[in-house]
Write a protein that holds these residues in place. Structure first.
Motif, PDB file in Angstrom:
ATOM      1  N   UNK A 126      76.134  33.431  44.083  1.00  0.00           N
ATOM      2  CA  UNK A 126      75.289  32.239  43.940  1.00  0.00           C
ATOM      3  C   UNK A 126      75.786  31.377  42.778  1.00  0.00           C
ATOM      4  N   UNK A 127      76.225  31.988  41.684  1.00  0.00           N
ATOM      5  CA  UNK A 127      76.766  31.239  40.539  1.00  0.00           C
ATOM      6  C   UNK A 127      78.046  30.516  40.945  1.00  0.00           C
ATOM      7  N   UNK A 128      78.901  31.194  41.711  1.00  0.00           N
ATOM      8  CA  UNK A 128      80.132  30.535  42.193  1.00  0.00           C
ATOM      9  C   UNK A 128      79.801  29.360  43.104  1.00  0.00           C
ATOM     10  N   UNK A 129      78.789  29.525  43.947  1.00  0.00           N
ATOM     11  CA  UNK A 129      78.384  28.433  44.843  1.00  0.00           C
ATOM     12  C   UNK A 129      77.884  27.234  44.039  1.00  0.00           C
ATOM     13  N   UNK A 130      77.149  27.484  42.964  1.00  0.00           N
ATOM     14  CA  UNK A 130      76.675  26.384  42.117  1.00  0.00           C
ATOM     15  C   UNK A 130      77.847  25.719  41.398  1.00  0.00           C
ATOM     16  N   UNK A 168      83.231  15.219  41.900  1.00  0.00           N
ATOM     17  CA  UNK A 168      84.247  14.584  42.754  1.00  0.00           C
ATOM     18  C   UNK A 168      83.621  13.430  43.542  1.00  0.00           C
ATOM     19  N   UNK A 169      82.470  13.688  44.148  1.00  0.00           N
ATOM     20  CA  UNK A 169      81.769  12.632  44.885  1.00  0.00           C
ATOM     21  C   UNK A 169      81.317  11.521  43.946  1.00  0.00           C
ATOM     22  N   UNK A 170      80.927  11.891  42.732  1.00  0.00           N
ATOM     23  CA  UNK A 170      80.501  10.902  41.746  1.00  0.00           C
ATOM     24  C   UNK A 170      81.630   9.977  41.343  1.00  0.00           C
ATOM     25  N   UNK A 171      82.830  10.538  41.189  1.00  0.00           N
ATOM     26  CA  UNK A 171      83.981   9.680  40.852  1.00  0.00           C
ATOM     27  C   UNK A 171      84.260   8.687  41.968  1.00  0.00           C
ATOM     28  N   UNK A 172      84.219   9.156  43.203  1.00  0.00           N
ATOM     29  CA  UNK A 172      84.435   8.259  44.342  1.00  0.00           C
ATOM     30  C   UNK A 172      83.324   7.215  44.420  1.00  0.00           C
ATOM     31  N   UNK A 173      82.090   7.654  44.243  1.00  0.00           N
ATOM     32  CA  UNK A 173      80.957   6.727  44.286  1.00  0.00           C
ATOM     33  C   UNK A 173      81.055   5.712  43.158  1.00  0.00           C
ATOM     34  N   UNK A 174      81.530   6.158  41.996  1.00  0.00           N
ATOM     35  CA  UNK A 174      81.685   5.224  40.876  1.00  0.00           C
ATOM     36  C   UNK A 174      82.737   4.159  41.183  1.00  0.00           C
ATOM     37  N   UNK A 175      83.849   4.581  41.777  1.00  0.00           N
ATOM     38  CA  UNK A 175      84.879   3.594  42.139  1.00  0.00           C
ATOM     39  C   UNK A 175      84.341   2.582  43.147  1.00  0.00           C
ATOM     40  N   UNK A 176      83.643   3.078  44.154  1.00  0.00           N
ATOM     41  CA  UNK A 176      83.053   2.191  45.156  1.00  0.00           C
ATOM     42  C   UNK A 176      81.997   1.297  44.506  1.00  0.00           C
ATOM     43  N   UNK A 177      81.141   1.893  43.680  1.00  0.00           N
ATOM     44  CA  UNK A 177      80.092   1.129  43.014  1.00  0.00           C
ATOM     45  C   UNK A 177      80.653   0.089  42.066  1.00  0.00           C
ATOM     46  N   UNK A 231      72.264  12.488  35.497  1.00  0.00           N
ATOM     47  CA  UNK A 231      71.140  13.392  35.735  1.00  0.00           C
ATOM     48  C   UNK A 231      71.367  14.488  36.776  1.00  0.00           C
ATOM     49  N   UNK A 232      72.077  14.212  37.849  1.00  0.00           N
ATOM     50  CA  UNK A 232      72.136  15.142  38.983  1.00  0.00           C
ATOM     51  C   UNK A 232      72.840  16.456  38.677  1.00  0.00           C
ATOM     52  N   UNK A 233      73.723  16.479  37.710  1.00  0.00           N
ATOM     53  CA  UNK A 233      74.475  17.681  37.414  1.00  0.00           C
ATOM     54  C   UNK A 233      73.651  18.701  36.639  1.00  0.00           C
ATOM     55  N   UNK A 234      72.613  18.260  35.948  1.00  0.00           N
ATOM     56  CA  UNK A 234      71.852  19.159  35.091  1.00  0.00           C
ATOM     57  C   UNK A 234      71.165  20.305  35.847  1.00  0.00           C
ATOM     58  N   UNK A 235      70.444  20.044  36.947  1.00  0.00           N
ATOM     59  CA  UNK A 235      69.844  21.181  37.672  1.00  0.00           C
ATOM     60  C   UNK A 235      70.883  22.159  38.219  1.00  0.00           C
ATOM     61  N   UNK A 236      72.031  21.652  38.657  1.00  0.00           N
ATOM     62  CA  UNK A 236      73.091  22.533  39.154  1.00  0.00           C
ATOM     63  C   UNK A 236      73.607  23.437  38.035  1.00  0.00           C
ATOM     64  N   UNK A 237      73.832  22.860  36.880  1.00  0.00           N
ATOM     65  CA  UNK A 237      74.313  23.646  35.746  1.00  0.00           C
ATOM     66  C   UNK A 237      73.266  24.672  35.310  1.00  0.00           C
ATOM     67  N   UNK A 238      72.003  24.276  35.309  1.00  0.00           N
ATOM     68  CA  UNK A 238      70.921  25.189  34.921  1.00  0.00           C
ATOM     69  C   UNK A 238      70.850  26.380  35.886  1.00  0.00           C
ATOM     70  N   UNK A 239      70.936  26.094  37.205  1.00  0.00           N
ATOM     71  CA  UNK A 239      70.909  27.192  38.190  1.00  0.00           C
ATOM     72  C   UNK A 239      72.143  28.080  38.049  1.00  0.00           C
TER      73      UNK A 239
END
Length: 182
Positions: free
Chosen positions: A85-89, A98-107, A154-162
């Motif tokens: 589960x930790x590896x999956x997170x 990775x998606x954030x970098x792409x979204x940032x370029x598009x944005x 913000x979105x990375x924080x819950x993933x890191x916490x889990x």
């Protein structure tokens, strides 16, 4: 609750070790999926325990009917499950960035186009309608960049916490205590 070594302890009292595992999973204990309810119980208790304390999981089972029958290795099953589960997170966190970098370029490109069109409109037209369109383009440009900013802020924080919680659970000391009835 903590044990004699100072570890924050999660205790489970089970009728049989099979309660820990998904009954639809065809694999034996070591490779089996932990039951969703059992996982939820362990995770919820772990979230309430002190963040800096080492964890211990104590599984209380009734004594075996057949002493010659081996008990499944619950320690390996539980710690292995939470390590997976930790590896999956970790993978989800990398995918988010990775998606954030792409979204940032598009944005960023969308913001630049909107600001450029707004600037062109300012240079070529005047009046209240042109002003409304100009301001609308500026707002649209900032809305386009909003989601990438939200991902990085913000979105990375819950993933890191889990991920950290699952890592703590993967490192937990698991003890199985066979208890006699009566």
């Amino acid at each position: 609750m903590s044990d004699e070594t100072g570890r924050a302890t999660i205790e489970l009292r089970l009728a049989s070790s099979a309660q820990l595992f998904n009954t639809l999973d065809p694999f034996p204990f070591r490779e089996g999926d932990i039951d969703a309810d059992a996982e939820r119980y362990i995770v919820e208790w772990a979230q309430d325990l002190p963040k800096d304390a080492a964890l211990a999981i104590v599984v209380h089972l009734p004594g075996a009917d057949d002493p010659a029958k081996p008990c499944p290795d619950l320690s390996v099953a539980l710690t292995g499950w939470f390590a997976a589960k930790a590896r999956a997170e970790s993978h989800a966190l990398r995918a988010l960035f990775r998606d954030g970098r792409l979204a940032f370029l598009i944005g960023f490109a969308g913001l630049a186009v909107c600001l450029f069109l707004s600037f062109l409109l300012t240079q070529r037209s005047e009046g209240p309608f042109a002003r409304v369109v100009q301001e609308s383009l500026v707002i649209i440009g900032w809305v386009v960049i909003w989601r990438p900013a939200e991902m990085f802020l913000y979105d990375w924080l819950p993933l890191l916490r889990r991920k950290r919680l699952y890592q703590r659970l993967a490192q937990a000391t698991v003890t199985v205590r066979m208890e006699t009835c009566g």
